[in-house]
Scaffold this motif. Sequence first.
Motif, PDB file in Angstrom:
ATOM      1  N   ASP A 150       0.873  -1.158   0.000  1.00  0.00           N
ATOM      2  CA  ASP A 150       0.000   0.000   0.000  1.00  0.00           C
ATOM      3  C   ASP A 150       0.912   1.210   0.000  1.00  0.00           C
ATOM      4  O   ASP A 150       1.598   1.471   0.976  1.00  0.00           O
ATOM      5  N   SER A 151       0.918   1.941  -1.096  1.00  0.00           N
ATOM      6  CA  SER A 151       1.863   3.056  -1.229  1.00  0.00           C
ATOM      7  C   SER A 151       1.611   4.160  -0.217  1.00  0.00           C
ATOM      8  O   SER A 151       2.462   5.025  -0.030  1.00  0.00           O
ATOM      9  N   THR A 152       0.463   4.145   0.457  1.00  0.00           N
ATOM     10  CA  THR A 152       0.184   5.173   1.451  1.00  0.00           C
ATOM     11  C   THR A 152       0.519   4.712   2.870  1.00  0.00           C
ATOM     12  O   THR A 152       0.501   5.513   3.789  1.00  0.00           O
ATOM     13  N   ALA A 153       0.819   3.435   3.041  1.00  0.00           N
ATOM     14  CA  ALA A 153       1.090   2.901   4.380  1.00  0.00           C
ATOM     15  C   ALA A 153       2.422   3.418   4.906  1.00  0.00           C
ATOM     16  O   ALA A 153       3.404   3.491   4.178  1.00  0.00           O
ATOM     17  N   VAL A 154       2.445   3.790   6.157  1.00  0.00           N
ATOM     18  CA  VAL A 154       3.692   4.191   6.809  1.00  0.00           C
ATOM     19  C   VAL A 154       4.013   3.289   7.999  1.00  0.00           C
ATOM     20  O   VAL A 154       5.115   3.332   8.512  1.00  0.00           O
ATOM     21  N   LEU A 155       3.035   2.484   8.410  1.00  0.00           N
ATOM     22  CA  LEU A 155       3.221   1.578   9.542  1.00  0.00           C
ATOM     23  C   LEU A 155       2.765   0.182   9.153  1.00  0.00           C
ATOM     24  O   LEU A 155       1.823   0.008   8.380  1.00  0.00           O
ATOM     25  N   LEU A 156       3.449  -0.805   9.707  1.00  0.00           N
ATOM     26  CA  LEU A 156       3.097  -2.207   9.507  1.00  0.00           C
ATOM     27  C   LEU A 156       2.583  -2.786  10.812  1.00  0.00           C
ATOM     28  O   LEU A 156       3.012  -2.359  11.889  1.00  0.00           O
ATOM     29  N   THR A 157       1.723  -3.775  10.723  1.00  0.00           N
ATOM     30  CA  THR A 157       1.393  -4.540  11.918  1.00  0.00           C
ATOM     31  C   THR A 157       2.610  -5.412  12.233  1.00  0.00           C
ATOM     32  O   THR A 157       3.486  -5.616  11.380  1.00  0.00           O
ATOM     33  N   VAL A 158       2.661  -5.941  13.428  1.00  0.00           N
ATOM     34  CA  VAL A 158       3.763  -6.830  13.796  1.00  0.00           C
ATOM     35  C   VAL A 158       3.759  -8.058  12.881  1.00  0.00           C
ATOM     36  O   VAL A 158       4.815  -8.513  12.436  1.00  0.00           O
ATOM     37  N   GLU A 159       2.589  -8.547  12.551  1.00  0.00           N
ATOM     38  CA  GLU A 159       2.482  -9.711  11.672  1.00  0.00           C
ATOM     39  C   GLU A 159       3.019  -9.398  10.270  1.00  0.00           C
ATOM     40  O   GLU A 159       3.702 -10.229   9.664  1.00  0.00           O
ATOM     41  N   GLU A 160       2.717  -8.215   9.745  1.00  0.00           N
ATOM     42  CA  GLU A 160       3.238  -7.818   8.432  1.00  0.00           C
ATOM     43  C   GLU A 160       4.757  -7.689   8.461  1.00  0.00           C
ATOM     44  O   GLU A 160       5.442  -8.118   7.534  1.00  0.00           O
ATOM     45  N   ALA A 161       5.279  -7.088   9.540  1.00  0.00           N
ATOM     46  CA  ALA A 161       6.732  -6.965   9.680  1.00  0.00           C
ATOM     47  C   ALA A 161       7.375  -8.350   9.755  1.00  0.00           C
ATOM     48  O   ALA A 161       8.412  -8.590   9.137  1.00  0.00           O
ATOM     49  N   ALA A 162       6.751  -9.259  10.482  1.00  0.00           N
ATOM     50  CA  ALA A 162       7.275 -10.625  10.602  1.00  0.00           C
ATOM     51  C   ALA A 162       7.310 -11.297   9.234  1.00  0.00           C
ATOM     52  O   ALA A 162       8.299 -11.953   8.883  1.00  0.00           O
ATOM     53  N   ARG A 163       6.254 -11.139   8.447  1.00  0.00           N
ATOM     54  CA  ARG A 163       6.227 -11.732   7.104  1.00  0.00           C
ATOM     55  C   ARG A 163       7.333 -11.151   6.234  1.00  0.00           C
ATOM     56  O   ARG A 163       7.986 -11.876   5.487  1.00  0.00           O
ATOM     57  N   ARG A 164       7.560  -9.850   6.321  1.00  0.00           N
ATOM     58  CA  ARG A 164       8.626  -9.222   5.521  1.00  0.00           C
ATOM     59  C   ARG A 164       9.998  -9.737   5.922  1.00  0.00           C
ATOM     60  O   ARG A 164      10.879  -9.869   5.080  1.00  0.00           O
ATOM     61  N   LEU A 165      10.181 -10.001   7.199  1.00  0.00           N
ATOM     62  CA  LEU A 165      11.459 -10.520   7.687  1.00  0.00           C
ATOM     63  C   LEU A 165      11.559 -12.033   7.552  1.00  0.00           C
ATOM     64  O   LEU A 165      12.622 -12.608   7.815  1.00  0.00           O
ATOM     65  N   LYS A 166      10.449 -12.675   7.187  1.00  0.00           N
ATOM     66  CA  LYS A 166      10.399 -14.144   7.069  1.00  0.00           C
ATOM     67  C   LYS A 166      10.718 -14.810   8.403  1.00  0.00           C
ATOM     68  O   LYS A 166      11.481 -15.769   8.480  1.00  0.00           O
ATOM     69  N   VAL A 167      10.154 -14.244   9.476  1.00  0.00           N
ATOM     70  CA  VAL A 167      10.278 -14.824  10.812  1.00  0.00           C
ATOM     71  C   VAL A 167       8.874 -14.974  11.383  1.00  0.00           C
ATOM     72  O   VAL A 167       7.905 -14.419  10.859  1.00  0.00           O
ATOM     73  N   GLY A 168       8.769 -15.693  12.461  1.00  0.00           N
ATOM     74  CA  GLY A 168       7.481 -15.865  13.119  1.00  0.00           C
ATOM     75  C   GLY A 168       7.093 -14.636  13.926  1.00  0.00           C
ATOM     76  O   GLY A 168       7.914 -13.767  14.246  1.00  0.00           O
ATOM     77  N   ARG A 169       5.816 -14.596  14.268  1.00  0.00           N
ATOM     78  CA  ARG A 169       5.271 -13.484  15.039  1.00  0.00           C
ATOM     79  C   ARG A 169       5.959 -13.360  16.393  1.00  0.00           C
ATOM     80  O   ARG A 169       6.306 -12.262  16.830  1.00  0.00           O
ATOM     81  N   THR A 170       6.205 -14.488  17.056  1.00  0.00           N
ATOM     82  CA  THR A 170       6.854 -14.478  18.368  1.00  0.00           C
ATOM     83  C   THR A 170       8.272 -13.938  18.265  1.00  0.00           C
ATOM     84  O   THR A 170       8.705 -13.135  19.108  1.00  0.00           O
ATOM     85  N   THR A 171       8.994 -14.339  17.228  1.00  0.00           N
ATOM     86  CA  THR A 171      10.352 -13.830  17.018  1.00  0.00           C
ATOM     87  C   THR A 171      10.323 -12.327  16.776  1.00  0.00           C
ATOM     88  O   THR A 171      11.159 -11.587  17.302  1.00  0.00           O
ATOM     89  N   CYS A 172       9.348 -11.872  16.009  1.00  0.00           N
ATOM     90  CA  CYS A 172       9.232 -10.442  15.727  1.00  0.00           C
ATOM     91  C   CYS A 172       8.973  -9.661  17.019  1.00  0.00           C
ATOM     92  O   CYS A 172       9.584  -8.620  17.253  1.00  0.00           O
ATOM     93  N   TYR A 173       8.078 -10.172  17.863  1.00  0.00           N
ATOM     94  CA  TYR A 173       7.841  -9.506  19.151  1.00  0.00           C
ATOM     95  C   TYR A 173       9.105  -9.514  20.011  1.00  0.00           C
ATOM     96  O   TYR A 173       9.383  -8.539  20.718  1.00  0.00           O
ATOM     97  N   ALA A 174       9.894 -10.577  19.951  1.00  0.00           N
ATOM     98  CA  ALA A 174      11.144 -10.632  20.712  1.00  0.00           C
ATOM     99  C   ALA A 174      12.126  -9.576  20.193  1.00  0.00           C
ATOM    100  O   ALA A 174      12.825  -8.935  20.993  1.00  0.00           O
ATOM    101  N   LEU A 175      12.196  -9.389  18.889  1.00  0.00           N
ATOM    102  CA  LEU A 175      13.063  -8.352  18.313  1.00  0.00           C
ATOM    103  C   LEU A 175      12.615  -6.968  18.761  1.00  0.00           C
ATOM    104  O   LEU A 175      13.443  -6.098  19.056  1.00  0.00           O
ATOM    105  N   ILE A 176      11.313  -6.764  18.826  1.00  0.00           N
ATOM    106  CA  ILE A 176      10.775  -5.479  19.284  1.00  0.00           C
ATOM    107  C   ILE A 176      11.112  -5.276  20.761  1.00  0.00           C
ATOM    108  O   ILE A 176      11.593  -4.211  21.152  1.00  0.00           O
ATOM    109  N   LYS A 177      10.875  -6.296  21.570  1.00  0.00           N
ATOM    110  CA  LYS A 177      11.124  -6.192  23.009  1.00  0.00           C
ATOM    111  C   LYS A 177      12.592  -5.895  23.306  1.00  0.00           C
ATOM    112  O   LYS A 177      12.915  -5.123  24.206  1.00  0.00           O
TER     113      LYS A 177
END
Length: 72
Positions: free
Chosen positions: A9-36
């Motif tokens: 979405d060319s107007t998006a400036v923020l991703l959900t954690v799940e979208e970020a996880a998909r972009r990084l090709k990691v699981g949701r739990t791993t993404c939350y751990a990276l955030i934490k």
Amino acid sequence: MAQGADADDSTAVLLTVEEAARRLKVGRTTCYALIKSGELESIPVGRLRRVPLDAPAEYVARQRQAGRRAAA
């Protein structure tokens, strides 16, 4: 746009954690751990947690740089 789809979405400036996880090709739990741990930037939006659009790429760039330093 279909809900839950990781369509660009060319107007998006923020991703959900799940979208970020998909972009990084990691699981949701791993993404939350990276955030934490502070390795992946995120911001609170009300009760939600969102990841700036450029944060996954910045995380990967830092990891690549750290890998280069370790190999040198």
